[in-house]
Design an enzyme around this catalytic site. Structure first.
Site, mmCIF file in Angstrom:
data_model
loop_
_atom_site.group_PDB
_atom_site.id
_atom_site.type_symbol
_atom_site.label_atom_id
_atom_site.label_comp_id
_atom_site.label_asym_id
_atom_site.label_seq_id
_atom_site.Cartn_x
_atom_site.Cartn_y
_atom_site.Cartn_z
ATOM 1 N N VAL A 59 0.600 -1.418 -0.136
ATOM 2 C CA VAL A 59 -0.478 0.037 0.042
ATOM 3 C C VAL A 59 0.920 1.258 0.110
ATOM 4 C CG1 VAL A 59 -1.384 1.103 1.178
ATOM 5 C CG2 VAL A 59 -2.215 -1.067 0.868
ATOM 6 N N CYS A 60 1.788 1.065 0.660
ATOM 7 C CA CYS A 60 3.212 2.456 0.689
ATOM 8 C C CYS A 60 3.844 2.863 -0.455
ATOM 9 C CB CYS A 60 3.834 1.856 1.771
ATOM 10 S SG CYS A 60 3.455 2.119 3.413
ATOM 11 N N ALA A 61 3.646 0.997 -1.460
ATOM 12 C CA ALA A 61 4.675 1.570 -2.268
ATOM 13 C C ALA A 61 3.329 2.513 -3.408
ATOM 14 C CB ALA A 61 5.156 -0.021 -3.073
#
Length: 170
Positions: A59-61
């Site tokens: 999700v961060c990526a």
């Protein structure tokens, strides 16, 4: 103390999350070359702070990639991705993903940031990391948009952040 969730399980988040209209607090974080970087170094630019636990998660990526695309559409705007990752890992991530419109900053020497910006996860297993958040600042560091994402595994509201970044104050 605020609460967010990780897969539905509550996590406490300490500090004071900024509100729309606030002036953002100064910070000192670490860039890819291990230099200390302050908020004032981006004076005169709009800023999108994409705050994430770690770029080493899907999700961060994804949020870094999507905000990279958004930033390319916005004049006079800098996208700053802030995480607990070491600057070396942040640099590798941006190189592999070919992210050209991103400034990565690490909380490596800037632990006060987590509390000052109200994103300090205090409960295990993520204690010490930042909660997921997006804060949009104008050229004078006034908060135009602030979202503390309630479920860490969810993406932020990209459209709302983009709308705020495009806002022209009168």
């Amino acid at each position: 103390m605020t609460t967010v969730t990780l897969k539905g399980e509550p996590l406490n988040v300490g500090g004071t999350f900024p509100k729309v209209g606030d002036i953002a607090r100064s910070f000192m974080l670490v860039d890819k070359d291990l230099n200390d970087v302050s908020l004032s170094q981006f004076a005169g630019l709009r800023k999108i702070l994409n705050i994430v636990p770690s770029l080493d998660t899907p999700v961060c990526a994804t949020s870094a990639r999507k905000f990279n695309e958004i930033a390319s559409l916005l004049p006079n705007t800098v996208l700053i991705v802030i995480s607990a990752d070491l600057p070396f890992a942040q640099g590798r991530f941006c190189a592999v993903e070919n992210l050209q419109n991103v400034v990565t900053l690490s909380t490596m020497r800037g632990r006060d940031f987590n509390k000052d910006y109200g994103v300090m996860i205090t409960d295990y297993p993520l204690a010490g990391l930042c909660a997921r958040a997006v804060i949009v600042l104008d050229e004078n560091d006034k908060v135009l948009y602030a979202e503390l994402v309630s479920e860490i595994t969810n993406e932020p509201n990209y459209e709302a952040a983009l709308t705020a970044a495009r806002y022209i104050s009168v």
